[in-house]
Structures are given as C-alpha cells and as structure tokens.
Design an enzyme around this catalytic site. Structure first.
Site, PDB file in Angstrom:
ATOM      1  N   LYS A 137      95.349  18.234 140.107  1.00  0.00           N
ATOM      2  CA  LYS A 137      95.035  19.103 138.971  1.00  0.00           C
ATOM      3  C   LYS A 137      95.766  20.433 139.109  1.00  0.00           C
ATOM      4  CE  LYS A 137      91.338  21.568 136.568  1.00  0.00           C
ATOM      5  NZ  LYS A 137      89.894  21.697 136.311  1.00  0.00           N
ATOM      6  N   HIS A 275     111.497 -22.542 127.006  1.00  0.00           N
ATOM      7  CA  HIS A 275     110.842 -21.690 126.010  1.00  0.00           C
ATOM      8  C   HIS A 275     109.324 -21.908 125.973  1.00  0.00           C
ATOM      9  CE1 HIS A 275     114.779 -20.422 124.647  1.00  0.00           C
ATOM     10  NE2 HIS A 275     115.133 -21.688 124.547  1.00  0.00           N
TER      11      HIS A 275
END
Length: 515
Positions: A137, A275
């Site tokens: 922070k 595929h």
C-alpha cells in the site's frame, strides 16, 4: 531517500542468505524473525531480532510476532507527511524501508493427500500477508519483495542509487497483491470445500502462468497458458514436453481434448483430434492396434492433427506415427526406441503425461467459460455410464457385440461438439458428424464419411432424437443399433421407426451436449 532498514521473514529461503548479505554490505540494517533470523545468524549476516524492534516477545508459537505498531507504523508512515513523521518521533518509532516476505506453504500443505484440517489451518499465514499489504500500500516509500526472482533487480538498483525506482516499487506492489489474492483464493476454496459450500456468493479462482503464447486462436489475438495451483497429474497442464517446438494455444486445446477422450477407456486407446473434435478413435489389445484403427477412421483428417494415447508409445507405433505429419503426440510415456524415431522430426511436439487418470479418478472439477462481462461455471462432464442401467426400448435387443460397440461409441460421442453423431464398428470410429445445427444433418455427415463402413456399424447420439428421421437415415445406411439418451416427447415415434427397420435401440437417460 535511501533504504536503511529491511525486514526479512521468509518460508521459502531460496537465495535469501545471499540477498540479505548483499543488503547488509550496502549498509541496510536487517530485521528478522524466527527461522529466517537463525539462518542469517548462522551464515554470519548481521541481523536484529523482531522482538528488539517491538519490545515484545514472539508469542503463541510464533503466531504473533510482527503484528505490532512498531512494525506497521514503520511500513505505513508516509515519509512526506509531516504529521506522520512527528508521530513516529514522539513514539520513538522508526521507518522500515523494505519488506522481504513470502508466506507459509499453504498450497504445498493442502496438496498432501493425508493433510489434516488442523495442519491446513496452522499453515494459513497472518503476519506475512499483513506486512506485505502494508508495504505494498505504501509503495511510494517502501520496497516490497515477495518473489526471489526479483532479488537481483532490487539489488542492482540499490547498489546504483541506494533505493529502488518508483516504477519498480509499483510493479513489485502489484505482484504482492496478486500473490496475496491467490493465497486467499486457495484458502477460501479449501475452507468452502470443507463446509460443503459448492456455489458460493463470490467465486474466486487463481491460476499460475505456465508460459506466454505466440498468439491465441488467431495471430491477431494475444494469449497465455495458465494452470491450477493444484492441477492433477496426468493432464495437459502437468505434461512434460520432451521434444519439439513451443506449444500453441490451439495445440493445448486440442491436446486436452484428445487426452480427455482416451481417459475414458481402460483398454489401450488412441484418439486423433482436429479442431477440438475427434477425427478418429480406436481401441485394441495394444497401443499399436488402437493407433491403426484411429488412423484408419479418417486417414485424411488426421494429417496435421494431435494424437493421444493412454498407453506408452512403443517403437512399432512410433514408426507409423513418423509416416505422417502430426503436431503433437501425447502419451503416458515413450520407449527409448519410440523417442529415437519420433525425435527425428524437429518440430513434432512430444508430451509425456504419466498415468492418465480415468474420469472417476480425476474427481470433481469445474469448467469455466467466459461470456461478455461474466463467467459460466459448471462441473466437468465426468459422467461414466453404468451399463446395467441402459434401457432397451425396441423389440430387438442389441447383441453382446453390438452392445460393446454402443458403449464404445457413447464414450466417444460425449467428446464431440453438438449436435453430434458417431458411427463405430470393430472398435473404431468410422464416421463423425460434429457441431451441426440439426441432428439429421450430423447423421448425414457421419454416414457419408463412413461410406460402406456404415453397414453393420452402430450409432451414438449425444442427445435425443426430436423425430424419427435420423433413425430412418441410419437404417437405410445399414446401421444395426443405436444408443441415445431418450427423453424426447416423441420418443415413441423414434422407437416405432427403429422397430420398423429392425434396429436395436438403447437409452441411457444421460445427455452429453458439448457446445
């Protein structure tokens, strides 16, 4: 501003002695706790104990040691804030300019098959994440390091200027919050599982990056490959690449599909995928026979495809695989002879998975599908059919040979895009109709592909027949038996058509849509 004080407390001590020594040589005062402090002292690195900073002993078996104002005020004080500086001075507190912390090994702990609930809870870190969050922070003033991979970068900047660059601190702070978020996600998932919370009000998941990919499905799409922190062995995410060029997005997708198919079978099985759909699946007494059947299913479509086996690839099978262009061969293992043959192809990717688990052995898992602005989550389709619960609904029952082929076809059709029809014969697919907008269209494609092989074959459908036209088409092609879920309001019509043509038809009561 220079880095004057650093707090070090790590569970993973890789490289920490060398890093700490370099910091000390740069004039940084080191503060440490518990095992890390002992390790540094043994290595002759000057270090101050955390209790000397807080004026308070480590208590509760080390559960409370850094949770103290002397630590967090030193991390959170904004150096340019005059009031903050004044308060620290009045209280006799000093700033801490760097935090080097990694956390208790919660992931490694819960990965143990015999881990107890108590052990898991004990390995939830409290002080570590708190220090990381405080430092991250206040990254405008504090450098925070959670990953040993960043040690060298941080040292280079300190040696150069006495401090780290703001951009570096921003990057490190972002990494910290990713790290603690992933840590908390694992804890939340574990605890939710312990109390049977299947579908919580917030769904938080975390994945670890395996590699960046050159592109996604198409060259204009960026992509990367991630895996679950506790990914099960025998999967594409844990496979070892033995040979060949880097995997692509489509390679990984297709390899996963192929591996999922062969995991359905206890006997040797081989699947060829293009595929995301199988173009050929075969089973046999050995992997060579299974591959020969998979190849014969569709010798055209297998070109440039992915081949997966649930048994080790031997030399004889490798010689056949070597004859055609393939993208990937994935198997539990390869004999040395097979490797010698297949590695002659520079770009052929060879992936070793170890033992491929069955759907039941894989246990509960979930499938995540993104939609615009959201996520669909469902259980993976790991259903296995109990043959004793199959219902024969026609006048003619399937023979034992037909039933064996029907079960084989059922295991394949669940992996074909819907609407799906699969024709099988003699332990191999002979026709696959995938991804069609209507079921009779899928059947036409499968039958056309099978040609004369359709005669005497059996048919598997991933969902019910809305009318009897597909069955009429099947009968005309010489198909003898059908397996399908049932459940249509027009099941009676389908049963009547099957009876008129002498087809045997069984219902499973389970649908296998795959979109």
């Amino acid at each position: 501003m220079t880095i004057q004080r650093a707090l070090i407390s790590v569970s993973d001590k890789t490289g920490v002695v060398e890093f700490a020594r370099a910091l000390a040589e740069a004039g940084v005062q080191l503060i440490s706790t518990g095992g890390t402090k002992s390790l540094l002292e043994q290595a002759g690195v000057p270090v101050t104990g955390i209790s000397d900073v807080t004026g308070f002993p480590e208590i509760l078996d080390g559960r409370v040691k850094t949770l103290h104002p002397a630590v967090h005020s030193g991390l959170l004080a904004v150096r340019s804030n005059e009031e903050h500086r004044k308060q620290l001075e009045e209280l006799g507190l000093s700033t801490i300019d760097m935090v080097i912390v990694n956390l208790y090994p919660f992931q490694q702990t819960i990965a143990k098959p015999d881990v107890s609930y108590e052990d898991a809870i004990e390995n939830i870190d409290i002080g570590g994440p708190t220090m990381l969050r405080s430092a991250a922070k206040n990254h405008g003033d504090v450098t925070v390091v959670v990953d040993a991979a960043d040690y060298d970068t941080v040292l280079e900047e300190i040696r150069s200027s006495g401090d780290t660059a703001l951009e570096t601190r921003k990057r490190l702070a972002a990494k910290v919050f990713r790290h603690t978020a992933a840590y908390d996600a694992l804890i939340a998932d574990y605890l939710s599982g312990q109390v049977g919370e299947t579908w919580p009000e917030r769904y938080t998941v975390t994945y670890e990056k395996v590699q960046s990919l050159r592109y996604g499905e198409n060259p204009h799409q960026e992509a990367a490959f991630y895996r679950q922190p506790l990914a099960a062995p025998g999967s594409i995410t844990t496979a070892e690449q033995l040979h060949g060029k880097e995997l692509s997005y489509n390679n990984i997708n297709d390899a996963n599909a192929a591996l999922s198919i062969v995991s359905e079978f206890e006997m040797p099985a081989v699947a060829a995928v293009k595929h995301m759909n199988p173009c050929g699946v075969g089973i046999g007494a050995a992997v060579l026979e299974a591959y020969q059947k998979a190849y014969a299913s569709d010798p055209t479509s297998i070109f440039g495809g992915i081949v997966a086996a649930n048994r080790a690839i031997d030399g004889d099978t490798a010689r056949l695989l070597h004859e055609i262009f393939l993208e990937i061969v994935i198997a539990p293992d390869f004999t040395q002879e097979a490797l010698d043959i297949l590695q002659q192809k520079k770009n052929l990717r060879l992936l070793r998975t170890g033992v491929v688990p069955s759907p039941a052995e894989r246990g509960a898992s979930r499938q995540l599908t993104s939609v615009n602005g959201g996520l669909l989550v469902q259980e993976n389709d790991l259903h296995t059919l109990d043959a004793s619960k199959i219902q024969t609904v026609t006048e003619r029952k399937p023979s034992e040979a037909e039933l064996e082929q029907l079960l084989f076809g059922w295991n394949v059709v669940k992996h074909v895009k819907s609407n799906a029809i699969v024709l099988v014969k003699d332990g191999m697919t002979v026709g696959v109709g995938a991804g069609q907008m209507n079921r009779v269209g899928a059947a036409r494609i499968a039958i056309e592909q099978a040609g004369e092989k359709a005669r005497g074959a059996v048919l598997a459908s991933d969902a019910f027949f809305p009318m009897g036209d597909t069955l009429s088409l099947a009968a005309e092609a010489g198909i003898t038996a059908v397996i399908q879920p049932g459940g249509s309001i027009r099941d009676d019509e389908s049963i009547q058509v099957a009876n008129e043509h002498g087809l045997a038809m069984v219902l499973t009561g389970v649908r296998h849509f795959k979109h």
